[in-house]
Design an enzyme around this catalytic site. Structure first.
Site, PDB file in Angstrom:
ATOM      1  N   TRP A  83     -16.861  10.865 -12.699  1.00 24.55           N
ATOM      2  CA  TRP A  83     -15.986  10.582 -11.549  1.00 24.55           C
ATOM      3  C   TRP A  83     -15.370  11.858 -10.975  1.00 24.55           C
ATOM      4  O   TRP A  83     -15.056  11.928  -9.791  1.00 24.55           O
ATOM      5  CB  TRP A  83     -14.878   9.591 -11.940  1.00 24.55           C
ATOM      6  CG  TRP A  83     -14.001  10.022 -13.074  1.00 24.55           C
ATOM      7  CD1 TRP A  83     -14.193   9.771 -14.402  1.00 24.55           C
ATOM      8  CD2 TRP A  83     -12.791  10.797 -13.011  1.00 24.55           C
ATOM      9  NE1 TRP A  83     -13.183  10.329 -15.156  1.00 24.55           N
ATOM     10  CE2 TRP A  83     -12.304  10.958 -14.324  1.00 24.55           C
ATOM     11  CE3 TRP A  83     -12.060  11.352 -11.968  1.00 24.55           C
ATOM     12  CZ2 TRP A  83     -11.137  11.656 -14.637  1.00 24.55           C
ATOM     13  CZ3 TRP A  83     -10.881  12.053 -12.264  1.00 24.55           C
ATOM     14  CH2 TRP A  83     -10.439  12.201 -13.574  1.00 24.55           C
ATOM     15  N   GLU A 130       0.843  -1.216   0.000  1.00 25.39           N
ATOM     16  CA  GLU A 130       0.000   0.000   0.000  1.00 25.39           C
ATOM     17  C   GLU A 130       0.865   1.247   0.000  1.00 25.39           C
ATOM     18  O   GLU A 130       0.535   2.245  -0.646  1.00 25.39           O
ATOM     19  CB  GLU A 130      -0.940   0.020   1.204  1.00 25.39           C
ATOM     20  CG  GLU A 130      -1.925  -1.143   1.250  1.00 25.39           C
ATOM     21  CD  GLU A 130      -2.674  -1.335  -0.059  1.00 25.39           C
ATOM     22  OE1 GLU A 130      -3.128  -0.323  -0.631  1.00 25.39           O
ATOM     23  OE2 GLU A 130      -2.790  -2.487  -0.524  1.00 25.39           O
ATOM     24  N   TRP A 141      -9.622   7.393  -7.974  1.00 24.58           N
ATOM     25  CA  TRP A 141     -10.897   7.665  -8.668  1.00 24.58           C
ATOM     26  C   TRP A 141     -10.814   7.195 -10.111  1.00 24.58           C
ATOM     27  O   TRP A 141     -11.746   6.608 -10.650  1.00 24.58           O
ATOM     28  CB  TRP A 141     -11.272   9.155  -8.596  1.00 24.58           C
ATOM     29  CG  TRP A 141     -12.138   9.431  -7.400  1.00 24.58           C
ATOM     30  CD1 TRP A 141     -11.722   9.891  -6.183  1.00 24.58           C
ATOM     31  CD2 TRP A 141     -13.548   9.196  -7.295  1.00 24.58           C
ATOM     32  NE1 TRP A 141     -12.797   9.963  -5.329  1.00 24.58           N
ATOM     33  CE2 TRP A 141     -13.925   9.548  -5.980  1.00 24.58           C
ATOM     34  CE3 TRP A 141     -14.524   8.732  -8.160  1.00 24.58           C
ATOM     35  CZ2 TRP A 141     -15.237   9.447  -5.529  1.00 24.58           C
ATOM     36  CZ3 TRP A 141     -15.831   8.627  -7.709  1.00 24.58           C
ATOM     37  CH2 TRP A 141     -16.185   8.965  -6.417  1.00 24.58           C
TER      38      TRP A 141
HETATM   39  P1  FAD Z   1      -3.643   1.638   5.302  1.00 26.95           P
HETATM   40  O1  FAD Z   1      -4.416   0.547   4.674  1.00 26.95           O
HETATM   41  O2  FAD Z   1      -3.115   1.427   6.662  1.00 26.95           O
HETATM   42  O3  FAD Z   1      -2.442   1.949   4.285  1.00 26.95           O
HETATM   43  C1  FAD Z   1      -1.262   2.637   4.704  1.00 26.95           C
HETATM   44  C2  FAD Z   1      -1.011   3.833   3.818  1.00 26.95           C
HETATM   45  O4  FAD Z   1      -0.774   3.426   2.471  1.00 26.95           O
HETATM   46  C3  FAD Z   1      -2.142   4.810   3.744  1.00 26.95           C
HETATM   47  O5  FAD Z   1      -2.157   5.667   4.854  1.00 26.95           O
HETATM   48  C4  FAD Z   1      -1.844   5.524   2.436  1.00 26.95           C
HETATM   49  O6  FAD Z   1      -0.865   6.526   2.601  1.00 26.95           O
HETATM   50  C5  FAD Z   1      -1.262   4.416   1.578  1.00 26.95           C
HETATM   51  N1  FAD Z   1      -2.299   3.820   0.738  1.00 26.95           N
HETATM   52  C6  FAD Z   1      -3.138   2.808   1.081  1.00 26.95           C
HETATM   53  N2  FAD Z   1      -3.927   2.491   0.035  1.00 26.95           N
HETATM   54  C7  FAD Z   1      -3.594   3.318  -0.961  1.00 26.95           C
HETATM   55  C8  FAD Z   1      -4.054   3.490  -2.294  1.00 26.95           C
HETATM   56  N3  FAD Z   1      -5.018   2.727  -2.828  1.00 26.95           N
HETATM   57  N4  FAD Z   1      -3.515   4.475  -3.040  1.00 26.95           N
HETATM   58  C9  FAD Z   1      -2.527   5.253  -2.551  1.00 26.95           C
HETATM   59  N5  FAD Z   1      -2.040   5.137  -1.304  1.00 26.95           N
HETATM   60  C10 FAD Z   1      -2.565   4.173  -0.521  1.00 26.95           C
HETATM   61  N6  FAD Z   1      -5.572   7.856   0.142  1.00 26.95           N
HETATM   62  C11 FAD Z   1      -5.072   9.020   0.549  1.00 26.95           C
HETATM   63  O7  FAD Z   1      -4.098   9.043   1.304  1.00 26.95           O
HETATM   64  N7  FAD Z   1      -5.633  10.215   0.147  1.00 26.95           N
HETATM   65  C12 FAD Z   1      -6.716  10.264  -0.688  1.00 26.95           C
HETATM   66  O8  FAD Z   1      -7.176  11.349  -1.049  1.00 26.95           O
HETATM   67  C13 FAD Z   1      -7.278   9.025  -1.113  1.00 26.95           C
HETATM   68  N8  FAD Z   1      -8.390   9.009  -1.900  1.00 26.95           N
HETATM   69  C14 FAD Z   1      -8.893   7.798  -2.315  1.00 26.95           C
HETATM   70  C15 FAD Z   1     -10.018   7.787  -3.165  1.00 26.95           C
HETATM   71  C16 FAD Z   1     -10.559   6.581  -3.601  1.00 26.95           C
HETATM   72  C17 FAD Z   1     -11.745   6.576  -4.540  1.00 26.95           C
HETATM   73  C18 FAD Z   1      -9.974   5.372  -3.181  1.00 26.95           C
HETATM   74  C19 FAD Z   1     -10.527   4.053  -3.655  1.00 26.95           C
HETATM   75  C20 FAD Z   1      -8.865   5.372  -2.344  1.00 26.95           C
HETATM   76  C21 FAD Z   1      -8.302   6.574  -1.903  1.00 26.95           C
HETATM   77  N9  FAD Z   1      -7.170   6.605  -1.061  1.00 26.95           N
HETATM   78  C22 FAD Z   1      -6.653   7.808  -0.671  1.00 26.95           C
HETATM   79  C23 FAD Z   1      -6.429   5.361  -0.732  1.00 26.95           C
HETATM   80  C24 FAD Z   1      -6.845   4.656   0.562  1.00 26.95           C
HETATM   81  O9  FAD Z   1      -8.233   4.463   0.590  1.00 26.95           O
HETATM   82  C25 FAD Z   1      -6.400   5.388   1.826  1.00 26.95           C
HETATM   83  O10 FAD Z   1      -5.027   5.706   1.744  1.00 26.95           O
HETATM   84  C26 FAD Z   1      -6.601   4.530   3.070  1.00 26.95           C
HETATM   85  O11 FAD Z   1      -7.956   4.144   3.180  1.00 26.95           O
HETATM   86  C27 FAD Z   1      -6.180   5.302   4.307  1.00 26.95           C
HETATM   87  O12 FAD Z   1      -6.370   4.547   5.461  1.00 26.95           O
HETATM   88  P2  FAD Z   1      -5.130   3.937   6.254  1.00 26.95           P
HETATM   89  O13 FAD Z   1      -4.120   4.988   6.525  1.00 26.95           O
HETATM   90  O14 FAD Z   1      -5.666   3.191   7.416  1.00 26.95           O
HETATM   91  O15 FAD Z   1      -4.524   2.954   5.168  1.00 26.95           O
END
Ligand code: FAD
Length: 490
Positions: free
Chosen positions: A372, A288, A395
């Site tokens: 979107w 991630e 997105w």
């Molecule tokens: P964890 O699952 O603990 O992951 C650790 C870190 O990895 C996150 O904090 C983040 O920095 C990174 N990460 C995880 N998944 C993704 C991913 N798919 N893409 C890029 N980085 C990722 N994340 C954002 O930080 N900012 C946003 O504006 C954002 N918008 C999103 C919009 C959509 C439509 C979707 C599907 C996902 C988006 N994400 C975004 C990715 C992801 O959903 C979030 O990073 C995540 O839910 C944050 O929770 P966490 O810190 O507990 O993630």
């Protein structure tokens, strides 16, 4: 012969932006290595603040709290944070001149607007004879560091991930543990910080001073700044990280790290997290973090994604103009319980679980047929962790227009997603209290309840909770027809 007095190196200014910590920080480390006095500054940039849709913004509240923590840490090292409110392009050159620094150090930003701002600041500094040095800090690799064999940027995630890991491991040997890696850890930030002259240091303005209000961050249990990041990381690292791969898709479980807002504002260093993930062999979680780097790389190399589809053929799609559909989606009133619970979580907390971000994004473009970009804009306004690169990249993934996106004919079924990822309905019941008494067999599709079942659950559908605003099977067919234009273009 007269002995020469050594000339003291000129002071340096570190300009903090989305990197609100005093350790493992590339710009701070580079400034300290010059050997001169190091001053630290932050600007509440009105070019950014004035564009925010509301004066009640959790991000501004979070930044404000994070600055207090940063200032306290810098004071413990003899310095203080200089905070300004106004345009960075004016304040940074003015401060640099007043402090008589030789250079300004900041960490590189990959968003087109930030790049333009940095260019403007560099331009304003140049006639003063002061350089702006930008350092890689926000990501593990940038620029040309991870490229295909042909020397082009990757546009598919898996080969990018493999090359990213390979590049990282090049620096690893059994004799050099990951935290010795030059690329990851050449950023010691120890050393004294210079105390700014009193006339230049006026303390941190209050939220009201900069025209904003406090939000529900404390009620949500979100602690800004380095201490908040540390506490979340400790809780995640002490066990949950090992179960991440199993629990990460279940929004009712505490399966993820919740670190995104801290990564967004740099209250924790990405390098530190990568080091820990490697040491703990937390591969699923490391992936991630690599997705995060991937989308920064995409934004950096393909800035057209901010306005348009990554794949041009997808710009030919005609979306429905349906303001009521958009409003129902935003408010969590579509009649699909898991979609609604997720959208209400976003409004209440400024955070949404990743599985639900994927579901709600797919629902907007592939069930409601809405562009979107309108969903992206709503997320940008609401998400505490809003990051242009990740938000836009994801997105476009959901809309199928992005690099390495979900194929357009893969359309999430909002009912089966609900049954699979919220099997006991705990998450739905938490955010959609009007469905609290609906029995589990109906919870994922309440419109299947007849009148007596509704009566027993104390609910009248269409009055207390909406009937579905679209029927999924027919919406799916419409979407396949809508996306047919992509095949024609291709
Ligand atoms: P964890 O699952 O603990 O992951 C650790 C870190 O990895 C996150 O904090 C983040 O920095 C990174 N990460 C995880 N998944 C993704 C991913 N798919 N893409 C890029 N980085 C990722 N994340 C954002 O930080 N900012 C946003 O504006 C954002 N918008 C999103 C919009 C959509 C439509 C979707 C599907 C996902 C988006 N994400 C975004 C990715 C992801 O959903 C979030 O990073 C995540 O839910 C944050 O929770 P966490 O810190 O507990 O993630």
């Amino acid at each position: 012969m007269t002995a020469r007095t050594p000339v003291a190196p000129p002071p340096a200014l570190v300009w903090f932006r989305r990197d609100l910590r005093d350790h493992d920080h590339a710009a701070l480390s580079a400034a300290l290595r010059t050997g001169g006095a190091v001053y630290c500054a932050f600007v509440f940039d009105t070019d950014i603040l004035d564009a925010l849709p509301s004066r009640h913004d959790r991000r501004v509240h979070f930044i404000h709290g994070s600055l207090q923590a940063l200032d306290a840490a810098l004071r413990a090292r003899g310095g203080a944070l200089i905070v300004r409110h106004g345009r960075a392009v004016q304040h940074i050159p003015a401060l640099a001149q007043a402090l008589a620094v030789g250079a300004v150090h900041a960490n590189r930003d990959y968003e087109p607007a930030a790049k333009a701002r940095d260019q403007a600041v560099a331009h304003a500094l140049a006639p003063l004879g002061i350089a702006l040095h930008l350092h890689k800090d926000q990501v593990v690799f940038d620029g040309d560091a991870v490229r295909t064999r042909a020397g082009t940027p990757f546009t598919v995630f898996t080969p990018y991930k493999n090359a990213w890991r390979q590049r990282l491991l090049q620096h690893t040997s059994p004799h050099a543990p990951p935290d010795e890696l030059p690329d990851l850890a050449a950023h010691p930030c120890a050393g004294p910080i210079a105390s700014p002259p009193p006339r230049l240091s006026t303390g941190i303005p209050t939220l009201a001073d900069i025209g904003f209000e406090a939000t529900n961050l404390p009620e949500l249990g979100i602690t800004p700044g380095m201490p908040g990041a540390r506490a979340l990381w400790d809780a995640f690292a002490q066990g949950r990280i090992q179960r991440y791969a199993d629990l990460r898709d279940y929004p009712a479980r505490r399966g993820v790290s919740y670190l995104s807002v801290h990564l967004r504002f740099g209250t924790i260093a990405i390098r530190a997290l990568v080091r820990h993930a490697l040491a703990l062999r937390a591969d699923a979680w490391l992936d991630e973090l690599i997705w995060r780097d991937f989308f920064f790389m995409i934004l950096d190399h393909f800035p057209h994604v901010v306005e348009r589809a990554f794949k041009p053929a997808y710009d030919a799609i005609e979306w429905d103009d349906w303001p009521q559909g958009l409003a129902a989606w935003q408010a969590g009133r579509t009649g699909y319980p898991l979609v609604d619970a997720a959208m209400r979580q976003l409004l209440h907390c400024g955070w949404m679980h990743n599985r639900l971000r994927m579901l709600t994004a797919s629902f907007l473009c592939k069930d409601l047929g809405i562009d979107w970009r309108l969903g992206e804009r709503h997320f940008a306004a609401q998400l505490n962790d809003f990051d242009l690169a990740a938000n836009n990249g994801n997105w476009q993934w959901a809309a199928s227009s992005g690099c390495d996106a979900q194929p357009y004919f893969r359309i999430f079924n909002p009912v089966s997603q609900s049954q699979k990822f919220d099997p006991q309905g705990d998450f739905i019941r938490r955010y959609v209290p009007e469905l609290a008494r609906v029995p589990l067999p109906f919870l994922h599709a309440p419109w299947t309840m007849d009148r007596s079942a509704q009566q027993a659950a104390g609910i009248v559908l269409g009055r207390d909770y909406p009937l579905p605003i679209v029927e999924h099977a027919s919406a799916r067919q419409r979407t396949l027809m809508r996306y047919a234009v992509v095949k024609e273009q291709g």
